[in-house]
Scaffold this motif. Structure first.
Motif, PDB file in Angstrom:
ATOM      1  N   HIS A   1      -7.446  -2.618   4.859  1.00 57.54           N
ATOM      2  CA  HIS A   1      -7.735  -3.677   5.829  1.00 57.54           C
ATOM      3  C   HIS A   1      -9.224  -3.687   6.148  1.00 57.54           C
ATOM      4  CE1 HIS A   1      -3.396  -4.175   7.555  1.00 57.54           C
ATOM      5  NE2 HIS A   1      -3.499  -4.492   6.296  1.00 57.54           N
ATOM      6  N   GLU A   2      -9.813  -2.500   6.324  1.00 57.59           N
ATOM      7  CA  GLU A   2     -11.245  -2.418   6.588  1.00 57.59           C
ATOM      8  C   GLU A   2     -12.047  -2.918   5.394  1.00 57.59           C
ATOM      9  OE1 GLU A   2     -12.815  -1.761   9.480  1.00 57.59           O
ATOM     10  OE2 GLU A   2     -10.767  -1.823  10.235  1.00 57.59           O
ATOM     11  N   LEU A   3     -11.598  -2.578   4.184  1.00 59.11           N
ATOM     12  CA  LEU A   3     -12.269  -3.044   2.974  1.00 59.11           C
ATOM     13  C   LEU A   3     -12.246  -4.568   2.898  1.00 59.11           C
ATOM     14  CD1 LEU A   3     -13.224  -2.035  -0.107  1.00 59.11           C
ATOM     15  CD2 LEU A   3     -11.024  -3.032  -0.622  1.00 59.11           C
TER      16      LEU A   3
ATOM     17  N   PHE B   1       0.830  -1.199   0.000  1.00 61.38           N
ATOM     18  CA  PHE B   1       0.000   0.000   0.000  1.00 61.38           C
ATOM     19  C   PHE B   1       0.867   1.252   0.000  1.00 61.38           C
ATOM     20  CE2 PHE B   1      -2.535  -3.249   2.334  1.00 61.38           C
ATOM     21  CZ  PHE B   1      -3.439  -3.483   1.322  1.00 61.38           C
ATOM     22  N   LYS B   2       0.280   2.371  -0.377  1.00 60.32           N
ATOM     23  CA  LYS B   2       1.033   3.622  -0.521  1.00 60.32           C
ATOM     24  C   LYS B   2       1.516   4.180   0.813  1.00 60.32           C
ATOM     25  CE  LYS B   2      -0.704   4.700  -4.934  1.00 60.32           C
ATOM     26  NZ  LYS B   2      -1.086   5.618  -5.920  1.00 60.32           N
ATOM     27  N   ASP B   3       0.708   4.037   1.867  1.00 57.79           N
ATOM     28  CA  ASP B   3       1.106   4.540   3.179  1.00 57.79           C
ATOM     29  C   ASP B   3       0.285   3.835   4.266  1.00 57.79           C
ATOM     30  OD1 ASP B   3      -1.428   5.789   3.146  1.00 57.79           O
ATOM     31  OD2 ASP B   3      -0.586   7.658   2.402  1.00 57.79           O
ATOM     32  N   GLU B   4       0.512   4.223   5.494  1.00 59.06           N
ATOM     33  CA  GLU B   4      -0.160   3.563   6.617  1.00 59.06           C
ATOM     34  C   GLU B   4      -1.673   3.780   6.582  1.00 59.06           C
ATOM     35  OE1 GLU B   4       0.311   3.100  11.455  1.00 59.06           O
ATOM     36  OE2 GLU B   4       1.364   4.712  10.425  1.00 59.06           O
TER      37      GLU B   4
ATOM     38  N   MET C   1      -6.765   0.217  -7.686  1.00 63.17           N
ATOM     39  CA  MET C   1      -7.231   1.089  -6.606  1.00 63.17           C
ATOM     40  C   MET C   1      -6.148   2.088  -6.213  1.00 63.17           C
ATOM     41  SD  MET C   1      -9.379  -1.585  -4.325  1.00 63.17           S
ATOM     42  CE  MET C   1     -10.308  -0.314  -3.500  1.00 63.17           C
ATOM     43  N   ASP C   2      -6.582   3.274  -5.788  1.00 60.88           N
ATOM     44  CA  ASP C   2      -5.661   4.363  -5.453  1.00 60.88           C
ATOM     45  C   ASP C   2      -4.740   4.028  -4.283  1.00 60.88           C
ATOM     46  OD1 ASP C   2      -6.656   5.938  -7.479  1.00 60.88           O
ATOM     47  OD2 ASP C   2      -8.109   6.953  -6.192  1.00 60.88           O
ATOM     48  N   ASP C   3      -5.225   3.261  -3.311  1.00 58.43           N
ATOM     49  CA  ASP C   3      -4.432   2.957  -2.117  1.00 58.43           C
ATOM     50  C   ASP C   3      -3.312   1.964  -2.369  1.00 58.43           C
ATOM     51  OD1 ASP C   3      -5.867   4.648  -0.498  1.00 58.43           O
ATOM     52  OD2 ASP C   3      -7.233   3.100   0.218  1.00 58.43           O
ATOM     53  N   VAL C   4      -3.378   1.236  -3.477  1.00 58.83           N
ATOM     54  CA  VAL C   4      -2.417   0.162  -3.742  1.00 58.83           C
ATOM     55  C   VAL C   4      -1.233   0.708  -4.540  1.00 58.83           C
ATOM     56  CG1 VAL C   4      -2.081  -2.080  -4.848  1.00 58.83           C
ATOM     57  CG2 VAL C   4      -4.223  -1.580  -3.675  1.00 58.83           C
ATOM     58  N   ASP C   5      -0.030   0.498  -4.012  1.00 57.23           N
ATOM     59  CA  ASP C   5       1.182   0.938  -4.698  1.00 57.23           C
ATOM     60  C   ASP C   5       1.551  -0.064  -5.786  1.00 57.23           C
ATOM     61  OD1 ASP C   5       3.284   2.593  -5.281  1.00 57.23           O
ATOM     62  OD2 ASP C   5       4.527   1.946  -3.598  1.00 57.23           O
ATOM     63  N   TYR C   6       1.675  -1.337  -5.409  1.00 59.14           N
ATOM     64  CA  TYR C   6       1.937  -2.385  -6.391  1.00 59.14           C
ATOM     65  C   TYR C   6       1.604  -3.752  -5.800  1.00 59.14           C
ATOM     66  CZ  TYR C   6       6.385  -3.166  -3.946  1.00 59.14           C
ATOM     67  OH  TYR C   6       7.335  -3.437  -3.002  1.00 59.14           O
ATOM     68  N   ILE C   7       1.468  -4.725  -6.703  1.00 62.60           N
ATOM     69  CA  ILE C   7       1.209  -6.116  -6.317  1.00 62.60           C
ATOM     70  C   ILE C   7       2.207  -6.986  -7.065  1.00 62.60           C
ATOM     71  CG2 ILE C   7      -0.436  -8.029  -6.398  1.00 62.60           C
ATOM     72  CD1 ILE C   7      -2.684  -6.000  -6.233  1.00 62.60           C
ATOM     73  N   GLU C   8       2.805  -7.931  -6.355  1.00 63.52           N
ATOM     74  CA  GLU C   8       3.720  -8.857  -7.016  1.00 63.52           C
ATOM     75  C   GLU C   8       3.483 -10.269  -6.482  1.00 63.52           C
ATOM     76  OE1 GLU C   8       7.769  -8.604  -4.383  1.00 63.52           O
ATOM     77  OE2 GLU C   8       7.523  -7.128  -5.964  1.00 63.52           O
ATOM     78  N   GLU C   9       3.811 -11.232  -7.309  1.00 59.58           N
ATOM     79  CA  GLU C   9       3.660 -12.623  -6.896  1.00 59.58           C
ATOM     80  C   GLU C   9       4.698 -12.940  -5.817  1.00 59.58           C
ATOM     81  OE1 GLU C   9       3.553 -17.043  -8.932  1.00 59.58           O
ATOM     82  OE2 GLU C   9       3.249 -15.284 -10.194  1.00 59.58           O
TER      83      GLU C   9
END
Length: 136
Positions: free
Chosen positions: A63-65, A53-56, A117-125
């Motif tokens: 997490h709530e989502l 995620f981009k920040d805390e 989504m805006d909150d997500v910085d990146y996803i990797e396997e």
């Protein structure tokens, strides 16, 4: 003459207030992204991924989502092993200095939608990291 007008205006104001509050509560109940909730449940074909995620604050919102929209279990690595409910998607969260995220199994389609989504910085396997050299 003034009393009936006041009663009408008061009644209209109460009705409008009630309608606006019911619209707002209905909006809050459906804040879950439609495309994500369709693909939330892994069918055993998912891959283990790391979501950063981009920040805390973004991590807290996500997490709530995950808990509210996908009925997922999110906990620390130490506690995640003790979770007994295997029917729910399970994710381990992490927070190290300025790096916040979670890891768990999800379908590739779900991961692609989540990455938009805006909150997500990146996803990797998720995988094993190997190093060849260490520079002191």
């Amino acid at each position: 003459m003034v009393a009936p007008r006041f009663t009408k205006i008061f009644s209209i104001a109460v009705i409008v207030t009630f309608l606006l509050s019911s619209v707002e509560s209905a909006k809050n109940e459906t804040d879950c992204p439609k495309t994500l909730s369709i693909n939330a449940k892994s069918d055993g074909k998912g891959k283990k991924v790391i979501v950063v995620f981009k920040d805390e604050q973004a991590a807290k919102r996500q997490h709530e989502l995950f808990k509210n929209c996908f009925d997922a279990e999110i906990d620390s690595f130490e506690k995640i092993k003790s979770l007994s409910n295997k029917g729910k998607p399970t994710f381990a969260s992490f927070g190290i200095v300025n790096l916040f995220g979670l890891t768990g199994e999800m379908t590739l389609q779900f991961a692609k939608e989540l990455e938009k989504m805006d909150d997500v910085d990146y996803i990797e396997e998720d995988g094993i990291v190997k190093t060849q050299y260490v520079i002191p």
